[in-house]
Design a protein around this motif. Sequence first.
Motif, PDB file in Angstrom:
ATOM      1  N   UNK A  45      38.126 148.904  45.577  1.00 27.82           N
ATOM      2  CA  UNK A  45      39.626 149.152  45.642  1.00 27.82           C
ATOM      3  C   UNK A  45      40.485 147.957  44.874  1.00 27.82           C
ATOM      4  N   UNK A  46      39.710 147.579  43.944  1.00 29.54           N
ATOM      5  CA  UNK A  46      40.375 146.407  42.840  1.00 29.54           C
ATOM      6  C   UNK A  46      40.298 145.070  43.585  1.00 29.54           C
ATOM      7  N   UNK A  79      39.541 137.177  36.524  1.00 30.86           N
ATOM      8  CA  UNK A  79      39.113 138.527  37.334  1.00 30.86           C
ATOM      9  C   UNK A  79      40.025 139.627  37.598  1.00 30.86           C
ATOM     10  N   UNK A  80      41.580 139.101  37.789  1.00 32.48           N
ATOM     11  CA  UNK A  80      42.305 140.113  38.198  1.00 32.48           C
ATOM     12  C   UNK A  80      42.750 140.850  37.066  1.00 32.48           C
ATOM     13  N   UNK A  86      40.230 147.598  34.086  1.00 33.53           N
ATOM     14  CA  UNK A  86      39.264 148.719  34.754  1.00 33.53           C
ATOM     15  C   UNK A  86      39.960 149.739  35.530  1.00 33.53           C
ATOM     16  N   UNK A  87      40.812 149.268  36.293  1.00 29.78           N
ATOM     17  CA  UNK A  87      41.313 150.433  37.254  1.00 29.78           C
ATOM     18  C   UNK A  87      42.426 151.335  36.419  1.00 29.78           C
ATOM     19  N   UNK A  94      36.211 153.600  42.869  1.00 30.87           N
ATOM     20  CA  UNK A  94      36.582 152.808  43.906  1.00 30.87           C
ATOM     21  C   UNK A  94      35.856 151.514  43.944  1.00 30.87           C
ATOM     22  N   UNK A  95      34.563 151.384  43.281  1.00 35.95           N
ATOM     23  CA  UNK A  95      34.029 150.161  43.219  1.00 35.95           C
ATOM     24  C   UNK A  95      33.483 149.793  41.918  1.00 35.95           C
ATOM     25  N   UNK A  96      33.279 148.469  41.609  1.00 41.31           N
ATOM     26  CA  UNK A  96      32.827 147.887  40.332  1.00 41.31           C
ATOM     27  C   UNK A  96      32.058 146.729  40.439  1.00 41.31           C
TER      28      UNK A  96
END
Length: 292
Positions: A45-46, A79-80, A86-87, A94-96
């Motif tokens: 979830x990010x 990363x953010x 990506x989102x 929901x996952x990466x």
Amino acid sequence: MTVLVFLDPGHDDGRVADASQPQLMATDLGATRGDGVFESMLAVDGTPRKEQAHLARLASSAAALDLAVPGADAWGRAVRTALREFAAAEPDRTSAVVKLVATRGVEGAGRATAWVQVAPVPAATLAQRAAGLRVLLLERGYDSTVAQRAPWLLMGAKTLSYAVNMAAIRHAKAAGADDVIFTSSDGKVLEGPTSTVLLARERDGRKTLVTPQLESGILAGTSQAALFAAAKGQGWELGYGPLEPHHLFEADAVWLISSIRLLAPVLSLDGQELRTSAALTAELTDLVDRFV
């Protein structure tokens, strides 16, 4: 969908790059010599899981290579940025997998090349987590004290030089197995090519979770450390090797744990079925989901 964000000077939040186009110089020492370090972590979830532990291990690996890499704050901002990109591209996921990579850079430039990569979790990884693993024991070729005698072998660092690890997995698959547990030349259990080994013993209501000792030259597992902390809080006793193969055959359950696949039960070892425990796996999986 893969997102790349480079930690370039002058880009405080990282530079978003087109993953479908060439981005790395052919003279980069990461490509020509495998001279660099990396980390892989799961984002849900990010939000990256165990981010500080991964950043600390990245810094430790870089220090072992005498490699100057960006600081934790710069990695965190990149990363953010990557997770936002990506989102936006994959809103239903929901996952990466988040990879942090740093090389020694272009030969002669004197500056590291560093980037963040975000991509979906492979379906095969999810399947192994659910179905379990058939594993081979393979000798790594070093004794269990070499890390203390020869620090230049970088046994406890997570470097880009993963050719041997990948060759071991290919060998296992060619033999009809899924993964590998390395052993030392003096017969000690070490780790998987991309995972940490865990075993459980349950005696008279007392549950013990055991992993190989770090002094044997294995990589310090961030997921193993987080699970151990959670398990201790739930009354588990903890143990740290040394382990030999017979301990795996005698255990009540054996797992491989890593940041992306998480907890995967080992079903067989060298073709011999191991004891498994659905109850212990469910209990530890719950702890992994909540704390790891």
